[in-house]
Every structure is written in C-alpha cells, then in structure tokens.
Design a protein around this motif. Structure first.
Motif: not given
Length: 286
Positions: A11-13, A15, A18, A56, A201-202, A204, A207, A240
C-alpha cells in the motif's frame, strides 16, 4: 481487465518504493537517505527513482504536500549507497510553495560531490478544481495479455549491465514498440507500456516521478544501445492518479548532436492525463 493483472499487495506508505525513497531529517533542511541498488539500470541508479527521493525530501520540507512541477539537472552519476539531501525553501504562498534541493554523495577520496539539483513547486492536488479542458487523448494500447514484460525477454539481452530495476516494476510493453529487443527497431522513437510497481502498490504523485523515466529509452527504438544518461528532466503532475495500472507513452522526435528529447505522458485507469514530462538525454552513437 488490466486492473486484475496486479493483485494489490503493498500500500502507499508501506511498500518497497516507500522504504527505498525514505529520508531521515538530520538537521533543519538536511536529510539522510540510502540509495538502493535495487533501482539501478545498466551502470547507475535510475533517474526517476532519484527524483522521487528528492521529491520526498521536498514534500517534508515544504508546507504543501504534492509536487506540481519539478525540474532536475543530473550533474554526476549517482551510485547505490548513502547520500545527503539539502533543501531550501525559496518561497511560500497560499496555494504553491517553491523549494530547491540537491543530493550529495562522497567520492572515492571522501570528497562531497553534488549529483542532482532540483527546483520544484508544490501544492495540494486535492484542492484543484475538477474543470478539465483538453485535446489530449489516451494512447491506444493492446490489452495487457498481448503485451510483454522483462520476464518474456529472450535469453540474449540486447543491453548489457544491471537490470535490477525491472524486478521492482510491473511493465508490459506494447509489442509495436518492442522491435529493438529482437534486433529490429522501428526507427520511430516510441515506447509505450502498462506500468506499475511489482508489489502492487498503487501510484501516487511521488511514484509518477519514477514512472516518466522507468521505461526502456526511446533511443533503443532508434537503433541505439547502451546507457542514455539524463541531462535534465522536468515533470508536471496534473492530478492524483486513480488506483490501478498506468499507461506510459514516450516519444522522441529529434536526435541531433548526440542528444535527444523524450516527451512522456502518463494516463491513469480513469483515462486522465496525470503526468507529463520532457527530458534531454545524451545518446551513445557508437
């Protein structure tokens, strides 16, 4: 459907992407990071991964969360290992804030070397109006099952060097832009692919900075081989992205003097143009 081709896992955050773009605040405006060897291609760390790491740090340093536009100058080749990012807030407004950042590493003699310098404006994508007026249309893609990924490549690889990044990506390339892999490039300078992260991971906004620079270079479709280092890369994040795989289309119209441009469009599963980019890259002619 293409969405079914990726079983959502990370998941986002939370992965690999991340973790490998994580930054740690050491002092005001100064961040430590560890560039992962898992994002190398041929002989250097991928430029889109590097841009996402710097992105980031700026997201943490600036009062607005999302990159709207970011321009990077790649000064020297980055290597896997420790790095330092120094950020500076240039201007803060109600809807946009602007900052700059540079990534540094130490050379063999222990001297600090600047690898990348970026200037970016950040805002809040969720606060943008829904009004869209565009003549842009999504690229036409074959279904995922009719496209091919690195795992489908013949044993003889057309490009020598590291391909570690391909293990972290979910790529399915349009066969019309894959002739170079079989020794028959089209000469059109095109590359198109379904794109995602291998762990599901989707996408964002951060990415998307990777997505514009993660496909094989269009230079391959022009009949060239080897590393195509980026000189400058500018990315615009337009909204987004919706969950699901992305479609990335890249074109080159002009190769001259050993340099070429790459124009990229990234479309999400809702048929929205979520990112655009242009980069100048150096091509190896012999």
């Amino acid at each position: 459907m293409a969405q079914a081709a990726q079983a959502a896992q990370a998941t986002i955050g939370d992965s690999e992407f991340d973790r490998d773009t994580a930054v740690t605040l050491r002092a005001p405006g100064v961040y430590d990071t560890e560039l992962s060897a898992g994002w190398t291609i041929i002989s250097a760390v991928n430029g889109g991964y590097l841009l996402a790491t710097l992105g980031r740090a700026l997201a943490d340093a600036l009062p607005h969360p999302d990159p709207f536009t970011i321009s990077a100058y790649y000064l020297t080749a980055s290597q896997a290992g420790p790095a330092t990012i120094r950020t500076e807030t240039v201007r803060t407004g109600r809807t946009l804030s602007t900052g700059q950042a540079s990534l540094y590493q130490q050379d063999a003699e222990g001297n600090e070397v600047e690898r990348i310098r970026v200037l970016a404006s950040y805002g809040d994508l969720d606060a943008l109006p829904d009004d869209v007026r565009t003549t842009a249309t999504p690229p036409e893609f074959p279904p995922v099952e009719h496209c091919f990924g690195p795992q489908d490549a013949p044993e003889h690889r057309p490009v020598e060097g590291s391909s570690a990044i391909t293990d972290r990506l979910w790529l399915k390339i349009d066969p019309a832009t894959l002739g170079w892999a079989l020794g028959a490039p089209t000469g059109k300078g095109e590359m198109r692919a379904w794109f995602g992260l291998a762990d599901g991971r989707d996408a964002d906004p951060l990415s998307l900075l990777l997505a514009v620079d993660a496909l094989p270079p269009t230079a391959f479709d022009l009949g060239l081989k080897g590393w195509v280092p980026t000189v400058e890369l500018t990315v615009h994040i337009r909204c987004r992205p919706a969950p699901g795989p992305l479609r990335v289309a890249i074109t080159t119209r002009n190769l001259a003097g050993g340099f070429l441009e790459e124009d990229a469009e990234v479309w999400d599963s809702a048929d929205r143009l979520v990112a655009q980019s242009r980069q100048l890259a150096r091509a190896r002619l012999s």
